[in-house]
Write a protein that holds these residues in place. Sequence first.
Motif: not given
Length: 219
Positions: A124-128
């Motif tokens: 989630y952190r990487d993509s968002h």
Amino acid sequence: MTETAASARQPGRPRSQEADTAILCAALDLLLERGAAETSIEQVAQRAGVTRATIYRRFADKTALLIQSIEAVHEEDGLAPLEWPDIDRMLDDWAGYLSRPGNRRMLRRLYGAVDDYPELLRTYRDSHGGRRASAERATLARAVADGQFPPEQDVEVLQQVLNGAVLHHLGARPDTENAVEVKTFLSAVLQQTGYRPPADNAKRPRHEGRGRQAGAAAV
């Protein structure tokens, strides 16, 4: 079903693509409804209307499937440019995102699974979150430079305070709060750090948050 998952189902696609979409939608829905630990490949297969073998031909295991479902739901966000002209507009967008129950459940599920499925929050952190964290720091830095915070305020600390406030809101406040109430909460937290919005903010027309696209930046 989530708005994103529902919108992903479009007619006229090849059968294999329809199966891919159905599987990812089912996995995301079950993640939100039950959490990572209580979601199984069997449940996803039943929800998607496919066999377990169909899923295993595409994904090595449940974790890989859930990672792909999270990446898919934020794929469009990663392509759009993101910046906020000021703190007020940033809070509008954050409040719009946090006023949606589905978004709130997603964040709670990811943080609740961090011990057993740390890959999900990392995805989630990487993509968002990463791109939004950069935009958040830039917005806070401009506000400090413009005198909206005391000059000694550290931008990184301000970011941590704001993100901590988001996490507190997710756990302590009801999902029925609307965008205005969420923004009021976040504004009050920032004001305790010395934030003073420009006087003309009160005269500027309100803009609705951009919902899913805006997001809780670094959370």
